[in-house]
Design a protein around this motif. Structure first.
Motif, PDB file in Angstrom:
ATOM      1  N   SER A   1      -6.863  -8.133   0.479  1.00 43.70           N
ATOM      2  CA  SER A   1      -5.541  -7.707   0.954  1.00 43.70           C
ATOM      3  C   SER A   1      -5.540  -7.563   2.478  1.00 43.70           C
ATOM      4  O   SER A   1      -6.594  -7.375   3.094  1.00 43.70           O
ATOM      5  CB  SER A   1      -5.124  -6.405   0.275  1.00 43.70           C
ATOM      6  OG  SER A   1      -6.140  -5.425   0.375  1.00 43.70           O
TER       7      SER A   1
ATOM      8  N   THR B   1      -8.243   0.595   0.307  1.00 44.85           N
ATOM      9  CA  THR B   1      -7.900  -0.818   0.330  1.00 44.85           C
ATOM     10  C   THR B   1      -7.625  -1.273  -1.090  1.00 44.85           C
ATOM     11  O   THR B   1      -8.175  -0.728  -2.055  1.00 44.85           O
ATOM     12  CB  THR B   1      -9.022  -1.681   0.942  1.00 44.85           C
ATOM     13  OG1 THR B   1      -8.612  -3.052   0.954  1.00 44.85           O
ATOM     14  CG2 THR B   1     -10.308  -1.551   0.153  1.00 44.85           C
ATOM     15  N   ARG B   2      -6.766  -2.274  -1.228  1.00 48.25           N
ATOM     16  CA  ARG B   2      -6.536  -2.885  -2.538  1.00 48.25           C
ATOM     17  C   ARG B   2      -7.514  -4.027  -2.795  1.00 48.25           C
ATOM     18  O   ARG B   2      -7.496  -4.623  -3.878  1.00 48.25           O
ATOM     19  CB  ARG B   2      -5.103  -3.407  -2.629  1.00 48.25           C
ATOM     20  CG  ARG B   2      -4.039  -2.332  -2.659  1.00 48.25           C
ATOM     21  CD  ARG B   2      -2.649  -2.922  -2.873  1.00 48.25           C
ATOM     22  NE  ARG B   2      -2.255  -3.796  -1.772  1.00 48.25           N
ATOM     23  CZ  ARG B   2      -2.173  -5.122  -1.852  1.00 48.25           C
ATOM     24  NH1 ARG B   2      -2.476  -5.744  -2.988  1.00 48.25           N
ATOM     25  NH2 ARG B   2      -1.801  -5.840  -0.806  1.00 48.25           N
TER      26      ARG B   2
ATOM     27  N   TYR C   1      -3.515  -7.466 -11.349  1.00 50.09           N
ATOM     28  CA  TYR C   1      -3.375  -6.912 -10.007  1.00 50.09           C
ATOM     29  C   TYR C   1      -1.944  -7.058  -9.488  1.00 50.09           C
ATOM     30  O   TYR C   1      -1.370  -8.147  -9.566  1.00 50.09           O
ATOM     31  CB  TYR C   1      -4.307  -7.640  -9.036  1.00 50.09           C
ATOM     32  CG  TYR C   1      -5.769  -7.564  -9.391  1.00 50.09           C
ATOM     33  CD1 TYR C   1      -6.531  -6.448  -9.064  1.00 50.09           C
ATOM     34  CD2 TYR C   1      -6.396  -8.623 -10.049  1.00 50.09           C
ATOM     35  CE1 TYR C   1      -7.884  -6.392  -9.380  1.00 50.09           C
ATOM     36  CE2 TYR C   1      -7.746  -8.573 -10.372  1.00 50.09           C
ATOM     37  CZ  TYR C   1      -8.485  -7.460 -10.039  1.00 50.09           C
ATOM     38  OH  TYR C   1      -9.812  -7.396 -10.361  1.00 50.09           O
TER      39      TYR C   1
ATOM     40  N   SER D   1       0.832  -1.196   0.000  1.00 52.57           N
ATOM     41  CA  SER D   1       0.000   0.000   0.000  1.00 52.57           C
ATOM     42  C   SER D   1       0.869   1.250   0.000  1.00 52.57           C
ATOM     43  O   SER D   1       1.842   1.332   0.750  1.00 52.57           O
ATOM     44  CB  SER D   1      -0.904   0.010   1.237  1.00 52.57           C
ATOM     45  OG  SER D   1      -1.690  -1.151   1.279  1.00 52.57           O
TER      46      SER D   1
ATOM     47  N   ASP E   1      -1.643 -11.395   0.582  1.00 54.24           N
ATOM     48  CA  ASP E   1      -2.837 -11.271  -0.248  1.00 54.24           C
ATOM     49  C   ASP E   1      -3.515 -12.627  -0.407  1.00 54.24           C
ATOM     50  O   ASP E   1      -2.851 -13.671  -0.525  1.00 54.24           O
ATOM     51  CB  ASP E   1      -2.495 -10.710  -1.617  1.00 54.24           C
ATOM     52  CG  ASP E   1      -2.161  -9.223  -1.582  1.00 54.24           C
ATOM     53  OD1 ASP E   1      -2.459  -8.584  -0.563  1.00 54.24           O
ATOM     54  OD2 ASP E   1      -1.610  -8.720  -2.574  1.00 54.24           O
TER      55      ASP E   1
END
Length: 265
Positions: free
Chosen positions: A72, A60-61, A226, A49, A232
């Protein structure tokens, strides 16, 4: 073990399934700083991040779509796990998003003890941090350290306990019976498996639940690409195009679930 579970460890494009012989590894090239910390410390300490956005509310991802999800670490929500004592958990993949299995992290504290899965549900655990003790109904116990795993057939009496801090990842799903076969418990460690090279796959019928253990790279899911890193979690629906490229100077390693050993019908 002819379970519906097929848990694999991936390094680049090499794979190992527990239902077969083989395991892949490679020189890590890890930095001095990384070697001084627990092996999977990044699972709970995201670094991808952007620094200037870490404290931004709502950042947030994580992504959720009908064919895939990226969860994530900054969006993990921990709370009590039903029937577990002195343990908090974060559900990462569940049937509500379209999966047919459950995946969650469990953080054990002093005197932690697990509950049992629901009737007819099989369970797999993998130790990320600390040590845990598993005990069956007859009182036989085994100590599991980091990189150790255990499989529990449906309706198999067992407990998972810890007298110190520890973290495990748990997979559960309803068992699909196989004619003339009775599943058995299994305990092992990744360092007990030799290298095995297998070809990469991009589109297939299996669902996946993936936890990136080390490294970082780019993951293709459908028409999206991504950036991903250790910690993750990815859910992939059947037949979604998928592809991963490891980037950086450290090895990439991840734990992945896929349904196997059964007809899709």
């Amino acid at each position: 073990m002819r379970s519906i579970f097929a848990l694999l460890f991936i390094l680049g494009l090499f794979k190992h399934a527990f239902s077969e012989e083989g395991y892949c590894s490679a020189p890590s090239g890890l930095s001095t700083e990384a070697k001084s910390k627990p092996l999977y410390w990044k699972v709970d300490n995201p670094t991808l991040s952007p620094v200037h956005l870490i404290d931004l509310p709502g950042f947030t991802r994580s992504v959720y779509k009908t064919t895939h999800a990226l969860i994530s670490p900054e969006s993990h929500v921990y709370g009590p796990l039903p029937d577990w004592s002195d343990t908090t958990g974060a559900y990462l993949i569940s049937p509500e998003m379209g999966s047919h299995f459950l995946m969650y992290l469990a953080k054990l504290k002093d005197n932690s003890r697990s509950g049992l899965p629901l009737p007819g549900v099989e369970r797999f655990i993998f130790v990320l941090q600390g040590t845990v003790t598993i005990t069956n109904a007859t009182g036989v116990s085994q100590l599991l350290q980091v990189d150790s795993y255990a499989y529990f057939p449906p309706n198999f009496e067992h407990s998972i306990e810890s007298d110190a801090l520890g973290t495990i990842v748990v997979f559960e799903r309803r068992y699909s019976p196989l004619a003339n076969h009775i599943p058995e418990p299994l305990v092992g460690s990744t360092d007990k498996h030799p290298l095995l090279e297998t070809p990469g796959e991009e589109v297939h019928y299996n669902q996946h639940g993936l936890l990136l253990l080390e490294g970082q790279g780019i993951y293709r899911l459908g028409d999206s690409w991504y950036p991903v890193q250790a910690g993750d979690v990815i859910w992939m629906a059947p037949f979604i195009p998928q592809w991963y490229a490891a980037l950086g100077k450290t090895r990439t390693r991840y734990l992945i679930y896929k349904d196997a050993n059964r007809s899709p019908l």
